[in-house]
Design a protein around this motif. Structure first.
Motif, PDB file in Angstrom:
ATOM      1  N   TYR A   1      28.374  -3.204 -19.053  1.00 17.41           N
ATOM      2  CA  TYR A   1      29.565  -4.065 -19.009  1.00 17.41           C
ATOM      3  C   TYR A   1      29.791  -4.836 -20.323  1.00 17.41           C
ATOM      4  CZ  TYR A   1      26.385  -7.985 -17.863  1.00 17.41           C
ATOM      5  OH  TYR A   1      25.395  -8.926 -17.881  1.00 17.41           O
ATOM      6  N   LYS A   2      28.761  -4.864 -21.189  1.00 13.60           N
ATOM      7  CA  LYS A   2      28.904  -5.549 -22.487  1.00 13.60           C
ATOM      8  C   LYS A   2      29.429  -4.611 -23.574  1.00 13.60           C
ATOM      9  CE  LYS A   2      25.051  -8.730 -21.570  1.00 13.60           C
ATOM     10  NZ  LYS A   2      23.702  -9.153 -21.995  1.00 13.60           N
ATOM     11  N   VAL A   3      29.367  -3.313 -23.335  1.00 12.88           N
ATOM     12  CA  VAL A   3      29.806  -2.335 -24.343  1.00 12.88           C
ATOM     13  C   VAL A   3      31.328  -2.421 -24.488  1.00 12.88           C
ATOM     14  CG1 VAL A   3      29.983   0.137 -24.898  1.00 12.88           C
ATOM     15  CG2 VAL A   3      27.864  -0.794 -23.911  1.00 12.88           C
ATOM     16  N   PRO A   4      31.848  -2.524 -25.716  1.00 11.77           N
ATOM     17  CA  PRO A   4      33.301  -2.615 -25.896  1.00 11.77           C
ATOM     18  C   PRO A   4      34.025  -1.435 -25.251  1.00 11.77           C
ATOM     19  CG  PRO A   4      32.175  -3.107 -27.958  1.00 11.77           C
ATOM     20  CD  PRO A   4      31.128  -2.627 -27.005  1.00 11.77           C
ATOM     21  N   SER A   5      35.075  -1.761 -24.500  1.00  6.89           N
ATOM     22  CA  SER A   5      35.880  -0.700 -23.882  1.00  6.89           C
ATOM     23  C   SER A   5      36.798  -0.062 -24.918  1.00  6.89           C
ATOM     24  CB  SER A   5      36.717  -1.273 -22.732  1.00  6.89           C
ATOM     25  OG  SER A   5      37.599  -2.262 -23.230  1.00  6.89           O
ATOM     26  N   SER A   6      37.080  -0.799 -26.008  1.00  6.94           N
ATOM     27  CA  SER A   6      37.893  -0.255 -27.090  1.00  6.94           C
ATOM     28  C   SER A   6      37.445  -0.863 -28.411  1.00  6.94           C
ATOM     29  CB  SER A   6      39.382  -0.532 -26.860  1.00  6.94           C
ATOM     30  OG  SER A   6      39.613  -1.924 -26.795  1.00  6.94           O
ATOM     31  N   VAL A   7      37.635  -0.104 -29.486  1.00 11.43           N
ATOM     32  CA  VAL A   7      37.235  -0.538 -30.828  1.00 11.43           C
ATOM     33  C   VAL A   7      38.413  -0.323 -31.768  1.00 11.43           C
ATOM     34  CG1 VAL A   7      35.643  -0.187 -32.763  1.00 11.43           C
ATOM     35  CG2 VAL A   7      34.820   0.099 -30.400  1.00 11.43           C
TER      36      VAL A   7
END
Length: 534
Positions: free
Chosen positions: A507-513
């Motif tokens: 849940y901490k991983v960016p959903s978009s960059v």
């Protein structure tokens, strides 16, 4: 050990000038002012303020100067005359400047000619009665100074046209006999500086910092760093603006009180010019922050400098990423002592001692400083639990200028200041700042702190900077979005997210960059997450 805070900044100034008259105090653009020069010039400026400006003790004087030799002369002169200094950012827009001059009720403004056009736009709508204009090389030897000022104005075209109904050249103020100065007797509890803060989150408020606050913080830092700060032997590099309270306290209070020299860098964004100023200089202490460490370590000429005299690197103002700290130590051979503070605490609360640096923490509280964490209801939390950090000590401000409600929100009657930062205090007293309370991202009820994600991302060898914000999402409430600056044009969003997965829970991983050439920053170099969110 009890700190002797019953002194004023002027007391500290007088003691340093008497003890170290023949030592270099401030160097800028190839010229040095010694302690005796600072004493003489600030006395002349103070005598002008007392006898020829119409100002009275307690009046506010705004000083809008970058890191040039005139800054310490104007500030110490104003304090010696009994005025309250309003530190003013030269990069302010006309409307920001108008707010600060009006809110503080400043009656005088000392401004650099390069940025005077903004002031001229709004000065008639403010209480300012006296404008003093300085050119960049006013305190250099006459011939060299005149040539430098002409070059800045006509060759480099760095001075846009401006006009004031009534203004005076800074050099004119120094023609007053310093012997006419009547020493003003301030008390330690008198306000010395109005330091504006909160401009990135709303209307900027003036923190009232007293002589006692600033002298206390100087003593706290000097004592805490006694294995690092030497007396009359160190040369501090000063790239962070002196009008920012962190740089002011380190350079104009701590280093000055110990008889040390400060190398002023007027424009740290000009990295080639900055590196040129460091060439051949035996600097021992470097005061910076994360973005500056990153920028310098990417410069080949910087990597080739002589770092053999360097003993200490200090970081504050924003979170230090582990990648930047490691890169800096590899290049300079000096670890970074990260610290933490706020404008409202003059500013230093914690610092990593040089002999006990713990990367990822902001160190231990400075002497006579209490810290604790509290929950959302204000109840004290046990060690090891994340909560809002609260601070109590002699460096905590008197309050906000003419804002009793805002003061009551942040400062309790028993002296505890709520910082707005989420922190964890471990069993040995080291403090880890998790993030700003208002920047926390809520993903399906899970708390995500941007600092942690940014630290994980910048560990990637191709990523120089990262900033993380929360974006609205119908299902999760919020999702994590990352903005990154990469040195590799071929790097993809998928690769960045895969890299983040190696060290972050899902849940901490960016959903978009989103890739950017640069991130928006304040003048001090703090990344403006708010602007990215907008």
């Amino acid at each position: 050990m009890t700190l002797d805070c019953n002194r004023t900044i002027v007391d500290v100034f007088n003691e340093a000038c008497a003890e170290f008259p023949d030592s270099p105090a401030f160097t800028c653009l190839g010229h040095t002012l010694y302690y005796r020069d600072i004493e003489r010039l600030s006395a002349q400026f103070a005598a002008f303020l007392q006898h020829e400006s119409g100002l009275q003790p307690g009046d506010r004087i705004a000083i809008q100067l970058p890191n040039v030799l005139q800054y310490p002369v104007a500030v110490f002169g104003a304090l010696r005359a009994g005025m309250i200094v309003v530190n003013t950012n030269p990069l302010y827009t006309a409307s920001e400047l108008k707010h600060q001059l009006t809110d503080s009720g400043a009656k005088a403004l000392v401004v650099l000619a390069n940025v005077a056009a903004q002031a001229a736009e709004v000065i008639d709508e403010t209480p300012v009665e006296k404008v003093i204009v300085s050119e960049i090389a006013d305190l250099h030897p006459p011939l060299k100074g005149t040539l430098m000022n002409l070059a800045v104005k006509y060759l480099k075209k760095m001075v846009p046209p401006f006009s004031f109904k009534h203004s005076l050249a800074f050099k004119q103020t120094l023609k007053v006999d310093g012997g006419r100065l009547t020493p003003h007797v301030a008390t330690p509890d008198d306000v010395a500086v109005l330091q504006y803060t909160g401009g990135t989150t709303g209307v900027a408020k003036g923190a009232m910092l007293t002589h006692r606050n600033l002298v206390a913080n100087m003593l706290q830092v000097n004592l805490h760093m006694r294995d690092s700060f030497r007396k009359n032997q160190d040369l501090f590099v000063a790239p962070l603006p002196l009008y920012h309270i962190y740089a002011y306290t380190i350079h104009c209070m701590c280093a000055f009180s110990l008889g040390n020299e400060n190398l002023l860098i007027p424009n740290p964004r000009d990295i080639p010019g900055f590196v040129k100023a460091l060439k051949g200089v035996p600097f021992t202490c470097f005061v910076g922050l994360n973005t500056l460490f990153n920028a310098l370590c990417r410069n080949e000429d910087f990597k080739n400098l002589d770092f053999s005299h360097m003993r200490l690197s200090s970081s504050g103002g924003m979170a230090l990423t582990q990648a930047a700290a490691k890169r800096w130590e590899e290049v300079t051979g000096t670890p970074v002592c990260e610290g933490y503070g706020l404008t409202e605490t003059s500013p230093v609360v914690c610092i990593n001692p040089r002999s006990g640096i713990r990367l990822g923490t902001v160190g231990l509280p400075v002497p006579e400083t209490e810290v604790k964490t509290v929950d959302d209801d204000g109840a004290d939390l046990p060690l090891g639990e994340a909560g809002e950090l609260c601070v109590r000590g002699p460096q905590v401000m008197k309050g906000y200028w003419h804002r009793e409600d805002a003061t009551a929100e942040i400062l309790s009657p028993d002296g505890w200041l709520k910082t707005g930062d989420i922190a964890v205090i471990d069993a040995e007293g080291y403090v880890k700042i998790v993030d700003r309370k208002k920047d926390m991202i809520n993903v399906s009820g899970f708390k995500v702190f941007p600092n942690e994600v940014e630290d994980a991302l910048t560990a990637h060898p191709d990523l120089v900077e990262a900033a993380v914000v929360g974006v609205e999402d119908e299902e999760s409430g919020e999702l994590v979005k990352a903005f990154v600056v990469s040195t590799n044009p071929a790097l993809t969003e998928k690769e960045v997210r895969e890299f983040a997965r190696q060290s972050l829970t899902a849940y901490k991983v960016p959903s978009s960059v989103e890739f950017r050439d640069e991130l928006p920053k304040t003048n001090v170099g703090k990344v403006l997450r708010r602007k990215l969110k907008e």
